[in-house]
Design a protein around this motif. Sequence first.
Motif, PDB file in Angstrom:
ATOM      1  N   LYS A 230       0.845  -1.193   0.000  1.00  0.00           N
ATOM      2  CA  LYS A 230       0.000   0.000   0.000  1.00  0.00           C
ATOM      3  C   LYS A 230       0.885   1.249   0.000  1.00  0.00           C
ATOM      4  CE  LYS A 230      -1.066   0.512   4.970  1.00  0.00           C
ATOM      5  NZ  LYS A 230      -2.118   0.366   5.977  1.00  0.00           N
ATOM      6  N   HIS A 231       0.356   2.312  -0.558  1.00  0.00           N
ATOM      7  CA  HIS A 231       1.133   3.531  -0.763  1.00  0.00           C
ATOM      8  C   HIS A 231       1.309   4.270   0.562  1.00  0.00           C
ATOM      9  CE1 HIS A 231       2.797   7.005  -2.750  1.00  0.00           C
ATOM     10  NE2 HIS A 231       2.647   6.436  -3.927  1.00  0.00           N
ATOM     11  N   THR A 232       2.491   4.872   0.722  1.00  0.00           N
ATOM     12  CA  THR A 232       2.725   5.713   1.891  1.00  0.00           C
ATOM     13  C   THR A 232       1.929   7.007   1.773  1.00  0.00           C
ATOM     14  OG1 THR A 232       4.687   6.618   0.796  1.00  0.00           O
ATOM     15  CG2 THR A 232       5.032   4.800   2.343  1.00  0.00           C
ATOM     16  N   GLN A 233       1.753   7.703   2.893  1.00  0.00           N
ATOM     17  CA  GLN A 233       1.015   8.956   2.903  1.00  0.00           C
ATOM     18  C   GLN A 233       1.568   9.864   3.995  1.00  0.00           C
ATOM     19  OE1 GLN A 233      -3.106   8.147   3.873  1.00  0.00           O
ATOM     20  NE2 GLN A 233      -2.564   6.721   5.491  1.00  0.00           N
ATOM     21  N   PHE A 234       1.387  11.160   3.798  1.00  0.00           N
ATOM     22  CA  PHE A 234       1.835  12.123   4.791  1.00  0.00           C
ATOM     23  C   PHE A 234       0.845  12.180   5.952  1.00  0.00           C
ATOM     24  CE2 PHE A 234       4.270  13.584   1.144  1.00  0.00           C
ATOM     25  CZ  PHE A 234       5.482  13.916   1.728  1.00  0.00           C
ATOM     26  N   PRO A 235       1.316  12.524   7.158  1.00  0.00           N
ATOM     27  CA  PRO A 235       0.407  12.607   8.307  1.00  0.00           C
ATOM     28  C   PRO A 235      -0.691  13.643   8.068  1.00  0.00           C
ATOM     29  CG  PRO A 235       2.697  12.674   9.026  1.00  0.00           C
ATOM     30  CD  PRO A 235       2.707  12.819   7.541  1.00  0.00           C
ATOM     31  N   GLY A 236      -1.851  13.373   8.615  1.00  0.00           N
ATOM     32  CA  GLY A 236      -2.975  14.291   8.490  1.00  0.00           C
ATOM     33  C   GLY A 236      -4.197  13.711   9.154  1.00  0.00           C
ATOM     34  N   PRO A 237      -5.255  14.485   9.268  1.00  0.00           N
ATOM     35  CA  PRO A 237      -6.480  14.015   9.915  1.00  0.00           C
ATOM     36  C   PRO A 237      -7.000  12.722   9.287  1.00  0.00           C
ATOM     37  CG  PRO A 237      -6.597  16.375   9.511  1.00  0.00           C
ATOM     38  CD  PRO A 237      -5.370  15.880   8.814  1.00  0.00           C
ATOM     39  N   GLY A 238      -7.270  11.745  10.114  1.00  0.00           N
ATOM     40  CA  GLY A 238      -7.813  10.484   9.647  1.00  0.00           C
ATOM     41  C   GLY A 238      -6.800   9.520   9.092  1.00  0.00           C
ATOM     42  N   ARG A 239      -5.540   9.907   8.972  1.00  0.00           N
ATOM     43  CA  ARG A 239      -4.516   9.044   8.391  1.00  0.00           C
ATOM     44  C   ARG A 239      -3.723   8.354   9.492  1.00  0.00           C
ATOM     45  NH1 ARG A 239      -2.316  13.595   4.064  1.00  0.00           N
ATOM     46  NH2 ARG A 239      -4.298  13.845   2.961  1.00  0.00           N
ATOM     47  N   THR A 240      -3.671   7.049   9.411  1.00  0.00           N
ATOM     48  CA  THR A 240      -2.953   6.263  10.407  1.00  0.00           C
ATOM     49  C   THR A 240      -2.031   5.285   9.691  1.00  0.00           C
ATOM     50  OG1 THR A 240      -4.587   4.472  10.524  1.00  0.00           O
ATOM     51  CG2 THR A 240      -4.986   6.415  11.906  1.00  0.00           C
ATOM     52  N   GLU A 241      -1.302   4.491  10.478  1.00  0.00           N
ATOM     53  CA  GLU A 241      -0.424   3.472   9.912  1.00  0.00           C
ATOM     54  C   GLU A 241      -1.208   2.313   9.310  1.00  0.00           C
ATOM     55  OE1 GLU A 241       2.676   3.671   9.534  1.00  0.00           O
ATOM     56  OE2 GLU A 241       3.568   4.972  11.047  1.00  0.00           O
ATOM     57  N   LYS A 242      -2.525   2.247   9.582  1.00  0.00           N
ATOM     58  CA  LYS A 242      -3.307   1.090   9.169  1.00  0.00           C
ATOM     59  C   LYS A 242      -4.331   1.390   8.078  1.00  0.00           C
ATOM     60  CE  LYS A 242      -2.867  -1.146  13.687  1.00  0.00           C
ATOM     61  NZ  LYS A 242      -3.586  -1.758  14.834  1.00  0.00           N
ATOM     62  N   ASN A 243      -4.349   2.626   7.578  1.00  0.00           N
ATOM     63  CA  ASN A 243      -5.307   2.944   6.525  1.00  0.00           C
ATOM     64  C   ASN A 243      -4.653   3.815   5.470  1.00  0.00           C
ATOM     65  OD1 ASN A 243      -5.094   5.469   7.636  1.00  0.00           O
ATOM     66  ND2 ASN A 243      -7.280   5.791   7.948  1.00  0.00           N
ATOM     67  N   VAL A 244      -5.362   4.060   4.385  1.00  0.00           N
ATOM     68  CA  VAL A 244      -4.917   4.969   3.331  1.00  0.00           C
ATOM     69  C   VAL A 244      -6.090   5.885   3.005  1.00  0.00           C
ATOM     70  CG1 VAL A 244      -4.076   5.208   0.974  1.00  0.00           C
ATOM     71  CG2 VAL A 244      -3.319   3.278   2.362  1.00  0.00           C
ATOM     72  N   VAL A 245      -5.848   7.186   3.060  1.00  0.00           N
ATOM     73  CA  VAL A 245      -6.874   8.176   2.747  1.00  0.00           C
ATOM     74  C   VAL A 245      -6.554   8.761   1.371  1.00  0.00           C
ATOM     75  CG1 VAL A 245      -7.966  10.340   3.428  1.00  0.00           C
ATOM     76  CG2 VAL A 245      -7.232   8.708   5.180  1.00  0.00           C
ATOM     77  N   GLY A 246      -7.468   8.592   0.432  1.00  0.00           N
ATOM     78  CA  GLY A 246      -7.211   9.104  -0.911  1.00  0.00           C
ATOM     79  C   GLY A 246      -8.356   8.794  -1.845  1.00  0.00           C
ATOM     80  N   TYR A 247      -8.018   8.525  -3.100  1.00  0.00           N
ATOM     81  CA  TYR A 247      -9.008   8.279  -4.136  1.00  0.00           C
ATOM     82  C   TYR A 247      -8.737   6.914  -4.775  1.00  0.00           C
ATOM     83  CZ  TYR A 247      -9.753  13.287  -3.673  1.00  0.00           C
ATOM     84  OH  TYR A 247     -10.014  14.535  -3.163  1.00  0.00           O
ATOM     85  N   PRO A 248      -9.781   6.251  -5.304  1.00  0.00           N
ATOM     86  CA  PRO A 248      -9.585   4.933  -5.916  1.00  0.00           C
ATOM     87  C   PRO A 248      -8.829   5.038  -7.238  1.00  0.00           C
ATOM     88  CG  PRO A 248     -11.840   5.668  -6.214  1.00  0.00           C
ATOM     89  CD  PRO A 248     -11.193   6.666  -5.291  1.00  0.00           C
ATOM     90  N   LEU A 249      -8.148   3.936  -7.556  1.00  0.00           N
ATOM     91  CA  LEU A 249      -7.395   3.885  -8.806  1.00  0.00           C
ATOM     92  C   LEU A 249      -8.319   4.068 -10.014  1.00  0.00           C
ATOM     93  CD1 LEU A 249      -4.722   3.311 -10.295  1.00  0.00           C
ATOM     94  CD2 LEU A 249      -5.294   0.881 -10.180  1.00  0.00           C
ATOM     95  N   MET A 250      -9.479   3.428  -9.952  1.00  0.00           N
ATOM     96  CA  MET A 250     -10.463   3.545 -11.036  1.00  0.00           C
ATOM     97  C   MET A 250     -11.741   4.191 -10.487  1.00  0.00           C
ATOM     98  SD  MET A 250     -11.009   2.821 -14.225  1.00  0.00           S
ATOM     99  CE  MET A 250     -12.396   2.708 -15.356  1.00  0.00           C
ATOM    100  N   PRO A 251     -12.204   5.292 -11.015  1.00  0.00           N
ATOM    101  CA  PRO A 251     -11.755   5.934 -12.267  1.00  0.00           C
ATOM    102  C   PRO A 251     -10.830   7.130 -12.050  1.00  0.00           C
ATOM    103  CG  PRO A 251     -13.885   6.791 -11.666  1.00  0.00           C
ATOM    104  CD  PRO A 251     -13.511   5.838 -10.569  1.00  0.00           C
ATOM    105  N   VAL A 252     -10.594   7.543 -10.778  1.00  0.00           N
ATOM    106  CA  VAL A 252      -9.927   8.820 -10.524  1.00  0.00           C
ATOM    107  C   VAL A 252      -8.494   8.814 -11.036  1.00  0.00           C
ATOM    108  CG1 VAL A 252      -9.232  10.468  -8.757  1.00  0.00           C
ATOM    109  CG2 VAL A 252     -11.412   9.249  -8.540  1.00  0.00           C
ATOM    110  N   TYR A 253      -7.679   7.854 -10.521  1.00  0.00           N
ATOM    111  CA  TYR A 253      -6.267   7.898 -10.863  1.00  0.00           C
ATOM    112  C   TYR A 253      -5.992   7.404 -12.277  1.00  0.00           C
ATOM    113  CZ  TYR A 253      -4.399   9.590  -6.507  1.00  0.00           C
ATOM    114  OH  TYR A 253      -4.074  10.401  -5.459  1.00  0.00           O
ATOM    115  N   ILE A 254      -6.853   6.556 -12.809  1.00  0.00           N
ATOM    116  CA  ILE A 254      -6.688   6.161 -14.212  1.00  0.00           C
ATOM    117  C   ILE A 254      -6.814   7.385 -15.113  1.00  0.00           C
ATOM    118  CG2 ILE A 254      -7.752   4.886 -16.096  1.00  0.00           C
ATOM    119  CD1 ILE A 254      -6.179   3.105 -14.289  1.00  0.00           C
TER     120      ILE A 254
END
Length: 546
Positions: A230-254
């Motif tokens: 899983k991708h690393t992420q910078f510290p921020g609200p809701g972000r922990t060592e056990k989750n990833v806060v972002g957008y799905p690969l499909m369709p956003v990152y595609i």
Amino acid sequence: MADRQLPAAVQWADDRVGIAKLGRKNLRKVFPDHWSFMLGEIALYSFVILILTGVFLTLWFKPSMGEVEYQGSYSLLKGLHMSEAYESTLRISFDIRGGLLMRQIHHWAAVLFVAAMSVHLLRIFFTGAFRKPRELNWLIGIVMLFLGIIEGFIGYGLPDDLLSGTGLRITEGLVLAAPVVGTYLSFFIFGGEFPGDEFVSRFYTVHVLLIPGILLGLITVHLILVIYHKHTQFPGPGRTEKNVVGYPLMPVYIAKAGGFFFVVFGVLAMMGALLQINPVWLYGPYNPAEVTAGSQPDWYMAWLDGAVRLMPGVESHFLGVTISWNVVVPALLMPPLFIGFVALYPFLEQFVTGDKREHHLLDRPRDVPTRTGIGVAVITFYGVLWLNSGNDLVATNFHLSINAITWVCRVLIIAGPVIAFWITRRIAISLQRADRERLLHGLETGVIVRLPSGEYVERHAPISKYEAYTLTARERRTPIEPAPATDSNGIPAPRRRRERIRAWLSSFYYSDDIQKPTSTELETASRHSEPAGRLGPGTGGPDSSA
């Protein structure tokens, strides 16, 4: 919601391959959003563009040292004898429609490929993205960068022009400097005495088949590990060592990735069309009796050239063998040590800190001052060598003594990294102290108020909860305590000296770090933020906190 029915042909293939379920899961994988993550994408897209333009160039390039007489469109070289490799390069540049554009896009993409990998590597280093479980991916990245540099240098030598031939002549000297095996390696690479008749065909095979194949395999493994860990992420609200806060690969990152690929391709196409690079027709064909004045390698090889220019001329004679230390040290010893230190740094840091936990949240560079200082020291070391590779041009253009420039670089190669480390580390610690003040006392508003007692104080405004969360997301790091000299039975502990050295290194690594405030300190600062009867409700005091 029921699964959407697949088309008949796709359903037939899925019944036999079974990739729909796997693809559905991975296409919805979440990735964090930050501009620095695009650096790796730039490297990937540059590699794709290199493959595409390279396929075009292979259709007309002749990897042969056979001698021909040039009768092409470039009149200044007509009638001149040259190799088929150089003649075909000129034909691509002047006689093949779009050939020069493709050549220049290919060359600019190679430059961007190495540059993007280098900056991507620095981003990973300064944010600690190399820590467990990503040590293997770090090593893969180092190998890819090293292979990219070799690939670029070999491609630079294929046209067999006077500039690239000068670079190959220097390379042959570096190879010959290797004790005992140098002559054998030189004959293997060049197929005989330099320049030989085989090196273009051998370089061509390595350039278009061997290294691209290895790079393609390493890139695939690299991306698979990114998804698996899983991708690393910078510290921020809701972000922990056990989750990833972002957008799905499909369709956003595609969609983003597709658009960004065409942005990179468009920029490289514009550079290839408007910015001239490697005009081989100006240099002429390679002749061992000639050397181009002011010749410089591509930027990613300049540090090695600068190292050779930096070393004083020193030789030793041992059992009838002459060892040229002015070549052996900068060309054969320094690069493996330098690259080896960078490659092994994750394991060295793990040994010093004793931290063997998994990390998925990134560090801010200021939060790890010693690592940040080491990174800047390495950049300074590289930068001095890179600058010294152009000492002749610097001396000519600025009317300076080349000997003075060389001696300044000799001093800077030792003192520069030390000074850069100390200054960077102090700046990072100062930024840590500023963050602590923001947490405990809030932001300075510039508003001065007078207390009933007659005291003048500045009003502070609390920082946002989101900023406070980010500033407190880092861990409290403490040095490793030295192990006791004896166990409970009075028997001397094994590896005592190793543990003492490790404790000393850990103490140095964490020395002067400003720890984040404890919960007690934050609560105390919060209680003092609005003292009753002093400034009135909502005004905040000098000890206002987040």
